[in-house]
Design a protein around this motif. Sequence first.
Motif, PDB file in Angstrom:
ATOM      1  N   GLY A 111      33.321  33.585  40.805  1.00 26.06           N
ATOM      2  CA  GLY A 111      34.417  34.413  40.317  1.00 26.06           C
ATOM      3  C   GLY A 111      34.631  35.651  41.176  1.00 26.06           C
ATOM      4  O   GLY A 111      35.768  36.068  41.418  1.00 26.06           O
ATOM      5  N   ILE A 112      33.549  36.256  41.658  1.00 26.90           N
ATOM      6  CA  ILE A 112      33.678  37.425  42.534  1.00 26.90           C
ATOM      7  C   ILE A 112      34.314  37.030  43.856  1.00 26.90           C
ATOM      8  O   ILE A 112      35.174  37.743  44.396  1.00 26.90           O
ATOM      9  CB  ILE A 112      32.298  38.075  42.750  1.00 26.90           C
ATOM     10  N   VAL A 113      33.928  35.868  44.391  1.00 34.26           N
ATOM     11  CA  VAL A 113      34.487  35.424  45.665  1.00 34.26           C
ATOM     12  C   VAL A 113      35.982  35.122  45.522  1.00 34.26           C
ATOM     13  O   VAL A 113      36.786  35.402  46.422  1.00 34.26           O
ATOM     14  CB  VAL A 113      33.723  34.187  46.181  1.00 34.26           C
ATOM     15  N   LEU A 114      36.391  34.571  44.392  1.00 36.04           N
ATOM     16  CA  LEU A 114      37.788  34.185  44.217  1.00 36.04           C
ATOM     17  C   LEU A 114      38.736  35.382  44.225  1.00 36.04           C
ATOM     18  O   LEU A 114      39.884  35.261  44.661  1.00 36.04           O
ATOM     19  CB  LEU A 114      37.961  33.406  42.907  1.00 36.04           C
ATOM     20  N   VAL A 115      38.272  36.531  43.736  1.00 37.29           N
ATOM     21  CA  VAL A 115      39.139  37.709  43.720  1.00 37.29           C
ATOM     22  C   VAL A 115      38.842  38.634  44.890  1.00 37.29           C
ATOM     23  O   VAL A 115      39.289  39.778  44.907  1.00 37.29           O
ATOM     24  CB  VAL A 115      38.992  38.481  42.386  1.00 37.29           C
ATOM     25  N   SER A 118      40.085  36.650  50.116  1.00 39.04           N
ATOM     26  CA  SER A 118      39.834  35.998  51.393  1.00 39.04           C
ATOM     27  C   SER A 118      41.117  35.318  51.860  1.00 39.04           C
ATOM     28  O   SER A 118      41.786  34.642  51.075  1.00 39.04           O
ATOM     29  CB  SER A 118      38.718  34.958  51.250  1.00 39.04           C
ATOM     30  N   PRO A 119      41.498  35.493  53.123  1.00 38.25           N
ATOM     31  CA  PRO A 119      42.782  34.923  53.561  1.00 38.25           C
ATOM     32  C   PRO A 119      42.828  33.407  53.462  1.00 38.25           C
ATOM     33  O   PRO A 119      43.871  32.833  53.147  1.00 38.25           O
ATOM     34  CB  PRO A 119      42.909  35.414  55.013  1.00 38.25           C
ATOM     35  N   TRP A 120      41.718  32.727  53.713  1.00 35.46           N
ATOM     36  CA  TRP A 120      41.752  31.268  53.659  1.00 35.46           C
ATOM     37  C   TRP A 120      41.831  30.768  52.223  1.00 35.46           C
ATOM     38  O   TRP A 120      42.418  29.724  51.956  1.00 35.46           O
ATOM     39  CB  TRP A 120      40.538  30.685  54.377  1.00 35.46           C
ATOM     40  N   LEU A 121      41.284  31.530  51.264  1.00 39.44           N
ATOM     41  CA  LEU A 121      41.436  31.145  49.862  1.00 39.44           C
ATOM     42  C   LEU A 121      42.855  31.437  49.361  1.00 39.44           C
ATOM     43  O   LEU A 121      43.428  30.653  48.608  1.00 39.44           O
ATOM     44  CB  LEU A 121      40.413  31.889  49.000  1.00 39.44           C
ATOM     45  N   ASP A 122      43.401  32.575  49.774  1.00 42.13           N
ATOM     46  CA  ASP A 122      44.784  32.884  49.377  1.00 42.13           C
ATOM     47  C   ASP A 122      45.761  31.844  49.909  1.00 42.13           C
ATOM     48  O   ASP A 122      46.731  31.487  49.237  1.00 42.13           O
ATOM     49  CB  ASP A 122      45.166  34.272  49.900  1.00 42.13           C
ATOM     50  N   PHE A 125      45.030  28.350  47.805  1.00 42.19           N
ATOM     51  CA  PHE A 125      45.324  28.308  46.372  1.00 42.19           C
ATOM     52  C   PHE A 125      46.487  29.206  45.969  1.00 42.19           C
ATOM     53  O   PHE A 125      47.227  28.879  45.047  1.00 42.19           O
ATOM     54  CB  PHE A 125      44.078  28.732  45.569  1.00 42.19           C
ATOM     55  N   GLY A 126      46.621  30.361  46.615  1.00 43.23           N
ATOM     56  CA  GLY A 126      47.598  31.346  46.179  1.00 43.23           C
ATOM     57  C   GLY A 126      46.955  32.367  45.255  1.00 43.23           C
ATOM     58  O   GLY A 126      46.034  32.035  44.486  1.00 43.23           O
ATOM     59  N   PRO A 127      47.392  33.637  45.288  1.00 47.30           N
ATOM     60  CA  PRO A 127      46.756  34.669  44.459  1.00 47.30           C
ATOM     61  C   PRO A 127      46.839  34.393  42.961  1.00 47.30           C
ATOM     62  O   PRO A 127      45.907  34.706  42.221  1.00 47.30           O
ATOM     63  CB  PRO A 127      47.533  35.941  44.847  1.00 47.30           C
ATOM     64  N   ASP A 128      47.939  33.815  42.487  1.00 45.36           N
ATOM     65  CA  ASP A 128      48.074  33.572  41.047  1.00 45.36           C
ATOM     66  C   ASP A 128      47.061  32.547  40.547  1.00 45.36           C
ATOM     67  O   ASP A 128      46.422  32.743  39.503  1.00 45.36           O
ATOM     68  CB  ASP A 128      49.491  33.098  40.726  1.00 45.36           C
TER      69      ASP A 128
END
Length: 205
Positions: A111-115, A118-122, A125-128
Amino acid sequence: TGGPGGPAPWRPGGPRTDPLTAPCSQGPLIDPPDALVMSTAPITRPRPVPLPRTWGIRPVDVVALLVANGVFIVLMWIRHGGPDGIAGPGGLFTAGGQLMALLGTYLALIGIVLVGRSPWLDQAFGPDRLTRAHRWLGFATLWLIGGHVALTLTGWAIGDGQSLLTELVDLVTGYPYVLWGVAGFLLFLLVGISSMAAARRRASY
């Protein structure tokens, strides 16, 4: 009548004077081009804006990695003798509490990593979607940590032949850092309750 230097008046039978070509008594209203002052400021050209980096990571790749890591955590618990303590109901509860602690901590880290933006996660998946996943992972973490507390306390109480309240007092007063763990769990529980939709509707901010 025309003034000195002005156009001659027109008389019947005489030639008409063109007002555009007739001499004028006033001087030129604008300066000739040679009198214009040229600017010496250098001409700046717009710099090209770099495009964001494209990451070749798909959402299914991230989910597969997280699931595989969770399976690896359980396998490491088995490898280091986790099931060896399962002896009777007390041991079964304690083993379940250990697994819930491991997986709950793992979900909290995810959960900490998801928020962490990280540019590759954004990009994958997208911020929402990351924010929604963080919220549900937070609730799952709360249930797992709460299950760890309940199962561990029950297992130890069965093993020691004591009530749950007596066992809780013994753990808090007789083992180091258990009191800090209880305080941390209560704070975590408070955060989880305040994140519920019903609680947010009642809040004034």
